[in-house]
Design a protein around this motif. Structure first.
Motif, PDB file in Angstrom:
ATOM      1  N   GLN A 141       0.833  -1.202   0.000  1.00  0.00           N
ATOM      2  CA  GLN A 141       0.000   0.000   0.000  1.00  0.00           C
ATOM      3  C   GLN A 141       0.869   1.254   0.000  1.00  0.00           C
ATOM      4  O   GLN A 141       0.620   2.197  -0.749  1.00  0.00           O
ATOM      5  N   ARG A 142       1.898   1.265   0.831  1.00  0.00           N
ATOM      6  CA  ARG A 142       2.777   2.430   0.935  1.00  0.00           C
ATOM      7  C   ARG A 142       3.445   2.740  -0.403  1.00  0.00           C
ATOM      8  O   ARG A 142       3.398   3.877  -0.890  1.00  0.00           O
TER       9      ARG A 142
ATOM     10  N   GLU B 224       0.887   3.924  -3.128  1.00  0.00           N
ATOM     11  CA  GLU B 224       0.477   5.320  -2.955  1.00  0.00           C
ATOM     12  C   GLU B 224       1.585   6.295  -3.326  1.00  0.00           C
ATOM     13  O   GLU B 224       1.311   7.355  -3.877  1.00  0.00           O
TER      14      GLU B 224
ATOM     15  N   LYS C 165      -3.088   7.540  -4.642  1.00  0.00           N
ATOM     16  CA  LYS C 165      -3.586   7.361  -3.275  1.00  0.00           C
ATOM     17  C   LYS C 165      -5.010   6.815  -3.353  1.00  0.00           C
ATOM     18  O   LYS C 165      -5.937   7.536  -3.724  1.00  0.00           O
ATOM     19  N   THR C 166      -5.135   5.557  -3.036  1.00  0.00           N
ATOM     20  CA  THR C 166      -6.435   4.901  -2.959  1.00  0.00           C
ATOM     21  C   THR C 166      -6.285   3.706  -2.037  1.00  0.00           C
ATOM     22  O   THR C 166      -5.167   3.252  -1.775  1.00  0.00           O
ATOM     23  N   VAL C 167      -7.386   3.216  -1.529  1.00  0.00           N
ATOM     24  CA  VAL C 167      -7.363   2.060  -0.639  1.00  0.00           C
ATOM     25  C   VAL C 167      -8.194   0.959  -1.276  1.00  0.00           C
ATOM     26  O   VAL C 167      -9.375   1.163  -1.589  1.00  0.00           O
TER      27      VAL C 167
ATOM     28  N   VAL D 147     -10.375  -2.340  -1.276  1.00  0.00           N
ATOM     29  CA  VAL D 147     -11.291  -2.881  -0.271  1.00  0.00           C
ATOM     30  C   VAL D 147     -11.795  -4.282  -0.607  1.00  0.00           C
ATOM     31  O   VAL D 147     -12.450  -4.911   0.213  1.00  0.00           O
TER      32      VAL D 147
ATOM     33  N   LYS E 219      -7.694  -6.374  -7.476  1.00  0.00           N
ATOM     34  CA  LYS E 219      -8.073  -5.577  -6.325  1.00  0.00           C
ATOM     35  C   LYS E 219      -8.972  -4.450  -6.814  1.00  0.00           C
ATOM     36  O   LYS E 219      -8.736  -3.887  -7.878  1.00  0.00           O
TER      37      LYS E 219
ATOM     38  N   ASP F 170     -10.991  -0.714  -5.472  1.00  0.00           N
ATOM     39  CA  ASP F 170     -11.034   0.278  -4.399  1.00  0.00           C
ATOM     40  C   ASP F 170     -12.454   0.727  -4.051  1.00  0.00           C
ATOM     41  O   ASP F 170     -12.642   1.694  -3.330  1.00  0.00           O
TER      42      ASP F 170
END
Length: 189
Positions: free
Chosen positions: A32-33, A36, A41-43, A45, A132, A134
């Motif tokens: 993730q680091r 980004e 920058k996204t997450v 889920v 994946k 987001d």
């Protein structure tokens, strides 16, 4: 990881650093680091996986707001041609696409940002495909385009008489007839 820019801003190919020896290989498939820092920058889920056979074509799919999705896709086994189509009205690359071969051998990943339609065709006998997202899957927000839209000019690398589609994917509209598209000036992140 190495991030390879494409001809469409935001759509990138990711190549992991692979460590190989006589035992096999190891690579970090996601951080993730680092994602980004280098991509966006996204997450994420939700993780999904599909298994398909030669000739299967899935796409061209997207989700409309407020459930718009980015996808980070890769192949575990076999090979696909993966495609991202810019469907942001007003974009300098509107209607253009990027196609990349992803395989269990090359370990590449492909990032498809929000505002793009996505699809893939299966090039080998069997494929295991992972991705994946987001945003969670929202069936009420589904959108799609015709895989064979001549204006898009996508060469799926399989003969059209060998293409295997879901019933739903047989009936999508062409880009020029789409009633709902993204606005290039609208902030999607």
């Amino acid at each position: 990881m190495e991030v390879i820019k494409t001809d469409i801003d935001g759509v990138v190919i990711i190549e992991p650093r692979i460590f190989s020896d006589e035992r096999g290989y190891f690579f970090e498939s996601f951080s993730q680091r680092e994602f980004e820092e280098k991509v966006c920058k996204t997450v994420f889920v939700q993780d999904n996986e599909s298994k398909s056979s030669y000739g299967v074509l899935r796409g061209l799919h997207f989700q409309k707001p407020p459930y718009t999705q980015s996808k980070l896709v890769r192949v575990i086994k076999g090979a696909v041609l993966d495609v991202a189509v810019d469907i942001r009205k007003g974009s300098p690359t509107f209607g253009k696409h990027i196609a990349v071969e992803l395989s269990g051998e090359n370990h590449r990943q492909f990032f498809i940002p929000r505002g793009f339609a996505h699809g893939f065709s299966v090039l080998t006998d069997e494929v295991i495909f992972q991705y994946k997202c987001d945003a969670f899957y929202a069936p009420q927000s589904e959108g799609a385009l015709a895989w064979d839209d001549p204006d898009l000019g996508i060469d799926w690398k399989i003969p059209s008489d060998k293409v295997i589609l879901s019933e739903k994917d047989r009936h999508h509209c062409r880009l020029q007839d789409a009633s709902w598209l993204f606005d290039y000036n609208e902030k999607l992140y």
